[in-house]
Design a protein around this motif. Structure first.
Motif, PDB file in Angstrom:
ATOM      1  N   ARG A   1      -2.932  12.107  -7.918  1.00 14.71           N
ATOM      2  CA  ARG A   1      -1.839  11.271  -8.425  1.00 14.71           C
ATOM      3  C   ARG A   1      -0.822  12.110  -9.205  1.00 14.71           C
ATOM      4  O   ARG A   1       0.396  11.936  -9.050  1.00 14.71           O
ATOM      5  CB  ARG A   1      -2.371  10.137  -9.309  1.00 14.71           C
TER       6      ARG A   1
ATOM      7  N   ARG B   1       0.806  -1.205   0.000  1.00 13.93           N
ATOM      8  CA  ARG B   1       0.000   0.000   0.000  1.00 13.93           C
ATOM      9  C   ARG B   1       0.847   1.268   0.000  1.00 13.93           C
ATOM     10  O   ARG B   1       0.327   2.357   0.170  1.00 13.93           O
ATOM     11  CB  ARG B   1      -0.983  -0.022   1.166  1.00 13.93           C
ATOM     12  N   GLU B   2       2.150   1.109  -0.161  1.00 11.10           N
ATOM     13  CA  GLU B   2       2.958   2.327  -0.299  1.00 11.10           C
ATOM     14  C   GLU B   2       2.899   2.811  -1.732  1.00 11.10           C
ATOM     15  O   GLU B   2       3.031   2.035  -2.675  1.00 11.10           O
ATOM     16  CB  GLU B   2       4.405   2.060   0.112  1.00 11.10           C
ATOM     17  N   LEU B   3       2.709   4.082  -1.887  1.00  4.46           N
ATOM     18  CA  LEU B   3       2.559   4.652  -3.223  1.00  4.46           C
ATOM     19  C   LEU B   3       3.897   5.190  -3.713  1.00  4.46           C
ATOM     20  O   LEU B   3       4.695   5.686  -2.919  1.00  4.46           O
ATOM     21  CB  LEU B   3       1.530   5.783  -3.159  1.00  4.46           C
TER      22      LEU B   3
ATOM     23  N   ARG C   1       1.278  13.864  -6.764  1.00  4.49           N
ATOM     24  CA  ARG C   1       2.240  12.963  -6.120  1.00  4.49           C
ATOM     25  C   ARG C   1       3.372  12.592  -7.063  1.00  4.49           C
ATOM     26  O   ARG C   1       4.543  12.670  -6.696  1.00  4.49           O
ATOM     27  CB  ARG C   1       1.523  11.687  -5.637  1.00  4.49           C
ATOM     28  N   GLU C   2       3.027  12.222  -8.301  1.00  2.00           N
ATOM     29  CA  GLU C   2       4.054  11.735  -9.229  1.00  2.00           C
ATOM     30  C   GLU C   2       5.014  12.832  -9.673  1.00  2.00           C
ATOM     31  O   GLU C   2       6.134  12.553 -10.090  1.00  2.00           O
ATOM     32  CB  GLU C   2       3.392  11.062 -10.442  1.00  2.00           C
TER      33      GLU C   2
ATOM     34  N   GLN D   1       1.712  11.210  -0.490  1.00  5.01           N
ATOM     35  CA  GLN D   1       0.460  10.547  -0.105  1.00  5.01           C
ATOM     36  C   GLN D   1       0.806   9.302   0.695  1.00  5.01           C
ATOM     37  O   GLN D   1       1.529   8.417   0.212  1.00  5.01           O
ATOM     38  CB  GLN D   1      -0.332  10.131  -1.346  1.00  5.01           C
TER      39      GLN D   1
ATOM     40  N   LYS E   1      -6.082   8.083   3.052  1.00  5.35           N
ATOM     41  CA  LYS E   1      -4.883   8.499   2.338  1.00  5.35           C
ATOM     42  C   LYS E   1      -4.627   9.949   2.734  1.00  5.35           C
ATOM     43  O   LYS E   1      -5.455  10.822   2.481  1.00  5.35           O
ATOM     44  CB  LYS E   1      -5.139   8.402   0.835  1.00  5.35           C
TER      45      LYS E   1
END
Lengths: 116, 116
Positions: free
Chosen positions: B66, B9-11, B69-70, B76, B83
């Motif tokens: 997303r 579950r780590e992004l 984050r990316e 996150q 989250k």
């Protein structure tokens, strides 16, 4: 998008009050367009499109200059057959104080970091 | 794009040195994403996605988070089933000094101008 067109060769530019932060950021978010802006800032004068050498096709280059113009980052003026490009620094500094300088400084730092 | 994943579950997040100015500007160039960043900066703490109210569908909201984050703008982290989203201010300030603050100030000025 308004312009005080007096001839068919005047290109449309947003008035200062129609320039939007999101569109400016989008225009600056491309490596080629950021390069154009850095060159214009570095030279401190208007440049023709061919004076700004980009490793892309002519039509791609034209596209990038158009995105910069339509977002309000640069002005493009015909002088004879040449299209001269200049940063709209006064407009950007009035609307978003310090932003352009921070982006230029960040781009310079990143270049040093990646090349160093 | 690397991550020190210790669980499924780590992004994935970019390491600081992999964050790129162009991607940060692209992430900030959207009205909804800019709104998220302004709320995180204004609250000064981590927020769940549902604490940041956006007038878009859940899947569009997830997409915007997303992209943030990316690009390295936010982190996150799962805490239980929630989250939590936080600004990567230390990373951004180290890489691009003053940039985030100038963008936030420009966004606040533009809001005043358009609402006023």
């Amino acid at each position: 998008m308004t312009t005080t067109a007096v001839g068919s060769r005047e290109l449309p530019h947003p008035e200062r009050e129609d320039i939007r932060l999101e569109e400016v950021l989008h225009a600056l978010a491309d490596p080629m367009r950021l390069r154009v802006v850095r060159e214009l800032a570095g030279e401190g004068r208007e440049l023709t499109c061919s004076e700004v050498e980009l490793p892309v096709t002519k039509s791609t280059s034209t596209h990038h200059f158009r995105v910069l113009r339509e977002s309000g980052v640069i002005q493009q003026v015909y002088r004879g057959t040449a299209k001269l490009n200049g940063l709209r620094r006064a407009d950007l500094d009035a609307l978003f104080p310090g932003l352009l300088d921070r982006v230029l400084a960040a781009a310079a730092l990143q270049c040093e970091r990646l090349d160093g």
